[in-house]
Design a protein around this motif. Structure first.
Motif, PDB file in Angstrom:
ATOM      1  N   GLY A  66     -11.033   6.970  -4.135  1.00 58.09           N
ATOM      2  CA  GLY A  66     -12.407   6.608  -3.814  1.00 58.09           C
ATOM      3  C   GLY A  66     -12.823   5.281  -4.414  1.00 58.09           C
ATOM      4  N   VAL A  67     -12.443   5.040  -5.669  1.00 60.48           N
ATOM      5  CA  VAL A  67     -12.826   3.794  -6.343  1.00 60.48           C
ATOM      6  C   VAL A  67     -12.261   2.578  -5.623  1.00 60.48           C
ATOM      7  N   PHE A  68     -10.978   2.622  -5.293  1.00 57.42           N
ATOM      8  CA  PHE A  68     -10.365   1.432  -4.709  1.00 57.42           C
ATOM      9  C   PHE A  68     -10.654   1.281  -3.217  1.00 57.42           C
ATOM     10  N   SER A  69     -11.083   2.352  -2.575  1.00 60.75           N
ATOM     11  CA  SER A  69     -11.584   2.205  -1.215  1.00 60.75           C
ATOM     12  C   SER A  69     -12.889   1.405  -1.245  1.00 60.75           C
ATOM     13  N   GLY A  70     -13.772   1.761  -2.179  1.00 62.08           N
ATOM     14  CA  GLY A  70     -15.032   1.030  -2.304  1.00 62.08           C
ATOM     15  C   GLY A  70     -14.811  -0.432  -2.650  1.00 62.08           C
ATOM     16  N   LEU A  71     -13.848  -0.710  -3.550  1.00 61.42           N
ATOM     17  CA  LEU A  71     -13.572  -2.097  -3.930  1.00 61.42           C
ATOM     18  C   LEU A  71     -12.987  -2.905  -2.769  1.00 61.42           C
ATOM     19  N   THR A  72     -12.235  -2.226  -1.891  1.00 56.31           N
ATOM     20  CA  THR A  72     -11.669  -2.925  -0.730  1.00 56.31           C
ATOM     21  C   THR A  72     -12.773  -3.545   0.117  1.00 56.31           C
ATOM     22  N   ALA A  73     -13.931  -2.907   0.145  1.00 51.65           N
ATOM     23  CA  ALA A  73     -15.047  -3.396   0.956  1.00 51.65           C
ATOM     24  C   ALA A  73     -15.560  -4.751   0.493  1.00 51.65           C
ATOM     25  N   ILE A  74     -15.268  -5.139  -0.756  1.00 46.37           N
ATOM     26  CA  ILE A  74     -15.761  -6.427  -1.250  1.00 46.37           C
ATOM     27  C   ILE A  74     -14.648  -7.470  -1.330  1.00 46.37           C
ATOM     28  N   SER A  75     -13.526  -7.209  -0.655  1.00 45.46           N
ATOM     29  CA  SER A  75     -12.419  -8.167  -0.630  1.00 45.46           C
ATOM     30  C   SER A  75     -12.886  -9.490  -0.025  1.00 45.46           C
ATOM     31  N   THR A  76     -12.410 -10.592  -0.619  1.00 44.44           N
ATOM     32  CA  THR A  76     -12.818 -11.920  -0.137  1.00 44.44           C
ATOM     33  C   THR A  76     -11.655 -12.733   0.428  1.00 44.44           C
ATOM     34  N   GLY A  77     -10.450 -12.259   0.234  1.00 44.86           N
ATOM     35  CA  GLY A  77      -9.295 -13.006   0.720  1.00 44.86           C
ATOM     36  C   GLY A  77      -8.039 -12.178   0.634  1.00 44.86           C
ATOM     37  N   ALA A  78      -6.909 -12.808   0.926  1.00 42.99           N
ATOM     38  CA  ALA A  78      -5.639 -12.093   0.965  1.00 42.99           C
ATOM     39  C   ALA A  78      -5.286 -11.487  -0.396  1.00 42.99           C
ATOM     40  N   GLY A 103      -5.135  -7.612  -0.964  1.00 49.61           N
ATOM     41  CA  GLY A 103      -3.802  -7.103  -1.270  1.00 49.61           C
ATOM     42  C   GLY A 103      -3.796  -6.213  -2.500  1.00 49.61           C
ATOM     43  N   ILE A 104      -4.543  -6.607  -3.543  1.00 52.54           N
ATOM     44  CA  ILE A 104      -4.596  -5.814  -4.779  1.00 52.54           C
ATOM     45  C   ILE A 104      -5.267  -4.464  -4.535  1.00 52.54           C
ATOM     46  N   TYR A 105      -6.467  -4.505  -3.904  1.00 49.14           N
ATOM     47  CA  TYR A 105      -7.194  -3.254  -3.670  1.00 49.14           C
ATOM     48  C   TYR A 105      -6.465  -2.368  -2.665  1.00 49.14           C
ATOM     49  N   ASN A 106      -5.833  -2.993  -1.695  1.00 53.97           N
ATOM     50  CA  ASN A 106      -5.080  -2.232  -0.704  1.00 53.97           C
ATOM     51  C   ASN A 106      -3.873  -1.564  -1.347  1.00 53.97           C
ATOM     52  N   PHE A 107      -3.251  -2.261  -2.287  1.00 50.37           N
ATOM     53  CA  PHE A 107      -2.105  -1.706  -3.013  1.00 50.37           C
ATOM     54  C   PHE A 107      -2.528  -0.468  -3.804  1.00 50.37           C
ATOM     55  N   LEU A 108      -3.580  -0.589  -4.603  1.00 52.27           N
ATOM     56  CA  LEU A 108      -4.014   0.513  -5.458  1.00 52.27           C
ATOM     57  C   LEU A 108      -4.623   1.660  -4.650  1.00 52.27           C
ATOM     58  N   ASN A 111       0.831  -1.206   0.000  1.00 53.93           N
ATOM     59  CA  ASN A 111       0.000   0.000   0.000  1.00 53.93           C
ATOM     60  C   ASN A 111       0.867   1.257   0.000  1.00 53.93           C
ATOM     61  N   THR A 112       1.885   1.268   0.828  1.00 56.67           N
ATOM     62  CA  THR A 112       2.760   2.436   0.906  1.00 56.67           C
ATOM     63  C   THR A 112       3.656   2.548  -0.324  1.00 56.67           C
TER      64      THR A 112
END
Length: 426
Positions: A99-111, A115-120, A67-68
């Motif tokens: 904003g887009v990838f914060s919203g997508l993080t909410a639907i994360s199903t696993g590592a 990890g992908i949404y947290n990175f972006l 993420n960093t």
């Protein structure tokens, strides 16, 4: 040279705090606040997400480092865009992506998906840089430090807000709601489209570039900006100083905001609620510190302010190695916010004033990118130290590094307050 700032004269700039400057300050602060809410939500929900998605501590450290890393990459990439297409456009791009990838993080199903949404989503931390370019170029010289301090304090406001909003949400286990709230940057991008205009200095620079292109001028100051322009003879030393000192400075914030909650739970044995509320005290301290530092920088050279505050911050960080209860943790969190987080208020001004208009976006984002770079290895290093059974070494390690930051600033320029940007560059 052709630029006004090389002649020491200013373009059509604000001399007083107009209603537009107030509006710009509000919009910029909200942009930083909403982006900060997204990023800090990731940090405070670290423990809950780790257990919910069954991710190991070391893997969570790597994901947080990713993420960093994206924060650094977005800083480096957005700089040339800001200098070519405008400060406003750069800010809007960062807000939309965050904003887009914060919203997508909410639907994360696993590592993997997390990890992908947290990175972006790491683009959120680059938002303050673009906002500071906007206000830095349009603010009157006599209050530039104060207004830039207010805008950057939006991140501290976010820390306070997240600490109160997240406590009941995380207690219920519904961490996904935090990231749905993180969609707010998209709304600010829309507001900026209709309420914010490009800075006078950038518009003047674009006009000069158009004339130069028509006349086939070879003036290097009117060429397309790039990183190589940061290392010319007149800028090389200052570029290195502000970047390297920022790298060390960020360890004060990295300790609290990246893994502070986990540290307080593991080392001080605080409950999740008490550990999260420590961020509120850090945020309140940072909010006060950033405004105080900004106010002081309008009266005292910002370099001197940063050296003093960072030295005090190093002492406070060192004291975190003492095993304490809730009262001690909250007190030290407030103090490191005041001194460590507060320094960022002056740092934003110092960085903006270190570069001329032609490369202010590129230079500012480069410096802030190196600043953010320290947070890339920090999660992995911190979790490795904590896993080794010596968690108290983490704040001691950070204290040494931010003291090195204070020493590094001593090699930078002494920029006197109350000067127009063109006077500083001449």
């Amino acid at each position: 040279m052709a630029l006004d700032e090389q002649r020491g004269t200013a373009p059509r700039v604000q001399k007083t705090v107009s209603r537009y400057v107030v509006l710009l300050t509000v919009v910029g602060t909200l942009a930083v606040l909403t982006g900060g809410f997204d990023q800090i939500s990731r940090n405070v929900s670290f423990n809950t997400i780790q257990h919910t998605l069954h991710i190991s501590l070391n893997n969570m450290g790597l994901i947080t480092s990713g993420n960093t890393l994206m924060t650094c990459l977005s800083q480096f990439l957005i700089g040339p865009i800001i200098d070519r297409f405008g400060r406003k456009r750069g800010l809007q791009i960062l807000l939309l992506v965050s904003g887009v990838f914060s919203g997508l993080t909410a639907i994360s199903t696993g590592a993997l998906t997390f990890g992908i949404y947290n990175f972006l989503g790491g683009t959120a931390v680059a938002i303050p840089t673009a906002a500071e370019c906007l206000i830095g170029e349009d603010a009157p010289a006599k209050v530039r430090g104060l207004l830039m301090g207010i805008i950057v304090s939006g991140f501290s406001m976010a820390a306070v807000l997240v600490s109160f909003v997240s406590a009941p949400i995380l207690a219920s286990g519904n961490w996904r709601l935090l990231f749905l709230l993180g969609l707010a940057p998209i709304l600010i991008a829309i507001v900026a489209q209709f309420s914010v205009r490009e800075t006078v200095r950038f518009r003047d620079l674009q006009e000069k570039r158009r004339h130069a292109a028509a006349s086939k001028s070879n003036d290097p100051d009117l060429q397309k900006p790039g990183w190589r322009h940061l290392f010319t003879q007149d800028l090389r030393r200052q570029t290195i100083v502000v970047s390297l000192a920022g790298f060390f400075l960020n360890f004060a914030n990295a300790f609290i905001l990246v893994l502070g909650v986990e540290y307080f739970i593991v080392f001080d044995h605080l409950g999740v609620g008490a550990a999260v509320h420590a961020l509120a005290f850090e945020g309140i301290g940072s909010l006060l510190g950033q405004i105080i530092c900004g106010w002081l920088a309008d009266r005292i050279p910002s370099r001197h302010v940063m050296v003093a505050f960072l030295t005090c911050g190093a002492v406070v960080l060192f004291l975190f190695h003492i095993h304490g209860g809730t009262g001690l943790v909250w007190t030290l969190s407030g103090l490191i916010g005041l001194f460590g987080g507060g320094t960022v208020g002056s740092y934003a001004r110092y960085v903006a004033e270190s570069f001329p208009t032609r490369v202010r976006g590129t230079g500012s984002t480069f410096a802030w990118g190196i600043y953010s770079l320290s947070a890339v290895p920090a999660p992995a290093v911190f979790t490795a130290i904590m896993s080794s059974g010596h968690p108290s070494l983490v704040p001691v390690f950070c204290a040494v590094l931010i003291f090195l930051g204070a020493i590094t600033f001593l090699f930078g320029r002494v920029i006197q307050p109350n000067k127009e940007l063109e006077e500083i560059a001449s």
